[in-house]
Design an enzyme around this catalytic site. Structure first.
Site, PDB file in Angstrom:
ATOM      1  N   GLY A   1       0.828  -1.205   0.000  1.00  0.00           N
ATOM      2  CA  GLY A   1       0.000   0.000   0.000  1.00  0.00           C
ATOM      3  C   GLY A   1       0.857   1.248   0.000  1.00  0.00           C
ATOM      4  O   GLY A   1       2.010   1.226  -0.453  1.00  0.00           O
ATOM      5  N   SER A   2       0.308   2.324   0.523  1.00  0.00           N
ATOM      6  CA  SER A   2       0.987   3.624   0.436  1.00  0.00           C
ATOM      7  C   SER A   2       2.039   3.784   1.542  1.00  0.00           C
ATOM      8  O   SER A   2       1.918   3.176   2.610  1.00  0.00           O
ATOM      9  CB  SER A   2      -0.057   4.731   0.556  1.00  0.00           C
ATOM     10  OG  SER A   2      -0.711   4.610   1.805  1.00  0.00           O
ATOM     11  N   PRO A   3       3.043   4.626   1.296  1.00  0.00           N
ATOM     12  CA  PRO A   3       4.052   4.857   2.331  1.00  0.00           C
ATOM     13  C   PRO A   3       3.450   5.386   3.639  1.00  0.00           C
ATOM     14  O   PRO A   3       3.896   5.008   4.722  1.00  0.00           O
ATOM     15  CB  PRO A   3       4.986   5.898   1.686  1.00  0.00           C
ATOM     16  CG  PRO A   3       4.818   5.672   0.214  1.00  0.00           C
ATOM     17  CD  PRO A   3       3.390   5.268   0.023  1.00  0.00           C
TER      18      PRO A   3
ATOM     19  N   VAL B   1       0.441   4.794   5.030  1.00  0.00           N
ATOM     20  CA  VAL B   1      -0.144   3.703   5.820  1.00  0.00           C
ATOM     21  C   VAL B   1       0.973   2.717   6.216  1.00  0.00           C
ATOM     22  O   VAL B   1       0.928   2.136   7.306  1.00  0.00           O
ATOM     23  CB  VAL B   1      -1.308   3.017   5.062  1.00  0.00           C
ATOM     24  CG1 VAL B   1      -1.894   1.879   5.879  1.00  0.00           C
ATOM     25  CG2 VAL B   1      -2.404   4.027   4.734  1.00  0.00           C
ATOM     26  N   GLY B   2       1.964   2.600   5.377  1.00  0.00           N
ATOM     27  CA  GLY B   2       3.130   1.753   5.713  1.00  0.00           C
ATOM     28  C   GLY B   2       3.733   2.138   7.061  1.00  0.00           C
ATOM     29  O   GLY B   2       4.109   1.272   7.857  1.00  0.00           O
TER      30      GLY B   2
ATOM     31  N   GLU C   1       5.576  -3.299   0.902  1.00  0.00           N
ATOM     32  CA  GLU C   1       5.633  -3.064  -0.546  1.00  0.00           C
ATOM     33  C   GLU C   1       4.901  -1.745  -0.776  1.00  0.00           C
ATOM     34  O   GLU C   1       3.668  -1.700  -0.752  1.00  0.00           O
ATOM     35  CB  GLU C   1       4.951  -4.202  -1.316  1.00  0.00           C
ATOM     36  CG  GLU C   1       5.659  -5.550  -1.226  1.00  0.00           C
ATOM     37  CD  GLU C   1       6.881  -5.656  -2.139  1.00  0.00           C
ATOM     38  OE1 GLU C   1       7.209  -4.682  -2.841  1.00  0.00           O
ATOM     39  OE2 GLU C   1       7.508  -6.729  -2.146  1.00  0.00           O
TER      40      GLU C   1
ATOM     41  N   CYS D   1       1.748   0.613  -9.121  1.00  0.00           N
ATOM     42  CA  CYS D   1       2.876   1.090  -8.296  1.00  0.00           C
ATOM     43  C   CYS D   1       4.154   1.224  -9.120  1.00  0.00           C
ATOM     44  O   CYS D   1       5.022   2.019  -8.779  1.00  0.00           O
ATOM     45  CB  CYS D   1       3.094   0.153  -7.120  1.00  0.00           C
ATOM     46  SG  CYS D   1       3.431  -1.533  -7.623  1.00  0.00           S
TER      47      CYS D   1
HETATM   48  P1  NAD Z   1      -3.436   2.285   1.193  1.00  0.00           P
HETATM   49  O1  NAD Z   1      -2.160   2.396   1.951  1.00  0.00           O
HETATM   50  O2  NAD Z   1      -4.416   3.384   1.302  1.00  0.00           O
HETATM   51  O3  NAD Z   1      -4.231   0.958   1.624  1.00  0.00           O
HETATM   52  C1  NAD Z   1      -3.633  -0.313   1.641  1.00  0.00           C
HETATM   53  C2  NAD Z   1      -4.308  -1.182   2.700  1.00  0.00           C
HETATM   54  O4  NAD Z   1      -4.148  -0.570   3.970  1.00  0.00           O
HETATM   55  C3  NAD Z   1      -5.796  -1.380   2.473  1.00  0.00           C
HETATM   56  O5  NAD Z   1      -6.109  -2.741   2.703  1.00  0.00           O
HETATM   57  C4  NAD Z   1      -6.438  -0.496   3.513  1.00  0.00           C
HETATM   58  O6  NAD Z   1      -7.652  -0.996   3.995  1.00  0.00           O
HETATM   59  C5  NAD Z   1      -5.401  -0.455   4.620  1.00  0.00           C
HETATM   60  N1  NAD Z   1      -5.419   0.799   5.366  1.00  0.00           N
HETATM   61  C6  NAD Z   1      -5.707   2.045   4.878  1.00  0.00           C
HETATM   62  N2  NAD Z   1      -5.602   2.966   5.858  1.00  0.00           N
HETATM   63  C7  NAD Z   1      -5.238   2.299   6.982  1.00  0.00           C
HETATM   64  C8  NAD Z   1      -4.965   2.698   8.327  1.00  0.00           C
HETATM   65  N3  NAD Z   1      -5.076   3.971   8.706  1.00  0.00           N
HETATM   66  N4  NAD Z   1      -4.614   1.744   9.215  1.00  0.00           N
HETATM   67  C9  NAD Z   1      -4.497   0.463   8.831  1.00  0.00           C
HETATM   68  N5  NAD Z   1      -4.753   0.026   7.581  1.00  0.00           N
HETATM   69  C10 NAD Z   1      -5.121   0.925   6.673  1.00  0.00           C
HETATM   70  O7  NAD Z   1      -3.007   2.011  -0.314  1.00  0.00           O
HETATM   71  P2  NAD Z   1      -3.933   1.891  -1.586  1.00  0.00           P
HETATM   72  O8  NAD Z   1      -4.537   3.223  -1.853  1.00  0.00           O
HETATM   73  O9  NAD Z   1      -4.821   0.696  -1.455  1.00  0.00           O
HETATM   74  O10 NAD Z   1      -2.853   1.549  -2.723  1.00  0.00           O
HETATM   75  C11 NAD Z   1      -2.113   2.532  -3.374  1.00  0.00           C
HETATM   76  C12 NAD Z   1      -0.694   2.600  -2.846  1.00  0.00           C
HETATM   77  O11 NAD Z   1      -0.126   1.319  -2.796  1.00  0.00           O
HETATM   78  C13 NAD Z   1       0.219   3.396  -3.774  1.00  0.00           C
HETATM   79  O12 NAD Z   1       1.123   4.156  -2.996  1.00  0.00           O
HETATM   80  C14 NAD Z   1       0.976   2.320  -4.536  1.00  0.00           C
HETATM   81  O13 NAD Z   1       2.218   2.729  -5.067  1.00  0.00           O
HETATM   82  C15 NAD Z   1       1.121   1.277  -3.482  1.00  0.00           C
HETATM   83  N6  NAD Z   1       1.304  -0.026  -4.083  1.00  0.00           N
HETATM   84  C16 NAD Z   1       2.507  -0.635  -3.955  1.00  0.00           C
HETATM   85  C17 NAD Z   1       2.706  -1.862  -4.567  1.00  0.00           C
HETATM   86  C18 NAD Z   1       4.019  -2.595  -4.452  1.00  0.00           C
HETATM   87  O14 NAD Z   1       4.053  -3.782  -4.779  1.00  0.00           O
HETATM   88  N7  NAD Z   1       5.093  -1.968  -4.030  1.00  0.00           N
HETATM   89  C19 NAD Z   1       1.679  -2.443  -5.300  1.00  0.00           C
HETATM   90  C20 NAD Z   1       0.478  -1.780  -5.397  1.00  0.00           C
HETATM   91  C21 NAD Z   1       0.274  -0.572  -4.787  1.00  0.00           C
END
Ligand code: NAD
Length: 431
Positions: free
Chosen positions: A166-168, A170-171, A188, A222
């Protein structure tokens, strides 16, 4: 091993028997074109399962290591233990493959898993929560649905490993939650992927390759090239070539094309619409709010300080920034966070090598994009703010395995130990 193989076979069966339902969920969520759904979701998962099934025996085998004179009488090897219960959290852009590819690694390594699909791709979320319990052993595998609130609660539990895509931003939350239990993690993440295009490139070929990588899944990838760095002269040639290429790809009106996806939700649509104000629109720029459609868009005259350069675009907008040549491109890339992917387009291997040697990124691709996803023999993962850890093929198996060092010895030959026991004398020091 039989159990792990049976679960991997069950996952294969799930994909085979539900292909139509999967494609339909992806259409509902993202208007995902059938070809893109096949190649970036089901085929990739299939590929990973087949590689795991074919290699599991070798991956699981204890690895005997070389020994030194002090351990000659020992048996020394690395054993691959499962971590235990792992949590896999997925994003919405490739809502099936980015959830199930890590799951393949977790199963292969012998872990129980809880998978948490993205609540934003709600049709795929529902499908996963309906299907997984019907195919996988419910004693070992479970799906938990929900958004930030539910995931926050889930993260209060102690897991043995967390794999997050997911996003940095939330990471960071995941990392902080994992730290409370000292849980190891893979992140990731994403970021802004630079794409340097050298003056010596053929604009037509380059336009096709860059645009396919960028507009696949409407830029919601991504590893999409996030922005182009090239000279003004190259920009002019590329914009002309890109106009023709986009018409070849999607026709005169891309909105009518079955091969162009939509923006996932209203929040992202509004975010992207606001980014259209950066620089000058050279191609596209139109949108339809009702359909969450944003036309494939090329922006020129973009400055580093413009809004479109302040965040990962994650949509069908490709800005051009002009530079004088490779040295300036390298300097620009190095002034920013380390990206997930760096792209270089040049027929000159010295230029490609210079960028490779003088920059850092999760992955590095020249004269193409995204094809690494089909190759499980290469590790996939970010560095710095684009992530930590890696996956695909054996790298996934290793990620989800604890490499336990084993050193075994019998109780015999005790006499030999006298040279390391106190009281230490001159004899010990001569060792
Ligand atoms: P996101 O971080 O918003 O959400 C990812 C997951 O985290 C979801 O399941 C969501 O329910 C959960 N989440 C969201 N907010 C949260 C919180 N406050 N606490 C706990 N969990 C929470 O990301 P997204 O919008 O789903 O995806 C887009 C991002 O992911 C982009 O930055 C993209 O570059 C990245 N991404 C990376 C890869 C990779 O393999 N490196 C692949 C796909 C997407």
């Amino acid at each position: 091993m039989e159990y792990r193989m049976s679960q991997l076979q069950a996952l294969l069966k799930l994909l085979e028997e539900n292909n139509a339902a999967i494609n339909e969920a992806l259409v509902q969520d993202l208007h995902k074109p059938a070809f893109e759904a096949e190649v970036s979701e089901t085929c990739l998962i299939n590929n990973e399962i087949i590689v795991a099934l074919n290699n599991l025996n070798t991956w699981m085998t204890d690895e005997y290591v070389t020994k030194n004179w002090a351990t000659m009488l020992y048996t020394a090897y690395i054993r691959k233990d499962p971590f235990g219960v792992v949590l896999i959290i997925g994003p919405w852009n490739y809502p099936l493959s980015l959830l199930l590819i890590p799951l393949v690694g977790a199963i292969a390594a012998g872990n129980c898993s809880i998978v948490k699909p993205s609540e934003i791709s709600k049709n795929t979320e529902k499908l996963v929560s309906d299907l997984l319990p019907r195919y996988l052993d419910p004693e070992c595998f479970a799906v938990v649905c929900g958004g930030p609130q539910e995931t926050t609660q889930l993260l209060e539990n102690k897991f043995d490993y967390i794999f997050f895509t997911g996003s940095p931003n939330v990471g960071k939350i995941i990392m902080a939650a994992a730290a409370k239990h000292m849980t190891p993690i893979t992140l990731e993440l994403g970021g802004k992927n630079p794409c340097f295009i050298d003056n010596a490139c053929d604009p037509v070929t380059t336009a096709k390759r860059v645009l396919w990588s960028h507009f696949f899944n409407a830029g919601q990838t991504c590893v999409s090239p996030d922005y182009v760095l090239c000279t003004k002269e190259m920009e002019e040639q590329l914009v002309l070539a890109m106009k023709e290429t986009l018409e070849e790809f999607y026709g005169k009106d891309p909105k009518q094309s079955p091969d162009f996806a939509r923006i996932i939700n209203d929040r992202h649509f509004q975010r992207l619409k606001a980014l259209l104000g950066s620089g000058t629109v050279a191609i596209g720029g139109d949108y339809d709010e009702k359909e969450r459609y944003i036309a494939p868009t090329i922006l020129v005259d973009v400055k580093e300080t413009d809004p479109v350069m302040q965040e990962e675009i994650f949509g069908p907008i490709l800005p051009f920034l002009t530079i004088e040549g490779p040295d300036e491109a390298i300097a620009f890339i190095n002034q920013h966070e380390r990206p997930l992917a760096t792209f270089v387009f040049s027929p000159d291997s010295k230029v490609v090598d210079d960028v490779l040697q003088q920059t850092s990124s999760g992955v590095f691709w020249s004269n193409d994009g995204m094809m690494q996803m089909t190759l499980p023999s290469l590790p996939f993962g970010g560095i710095g703010t684009s992530g930590m850890g890696m996956q695909h093929g054996k790298f996934s198996f290793d990620t989800f395995s604890h490499h336990r060092a084993v050193l075994l010895r019998g109780l015999g030959m005790e006499g030999l130990n006298s040279i390391r026991y106190p009281p230490y004398t001159e004899r010990n020091l001569r060792l």
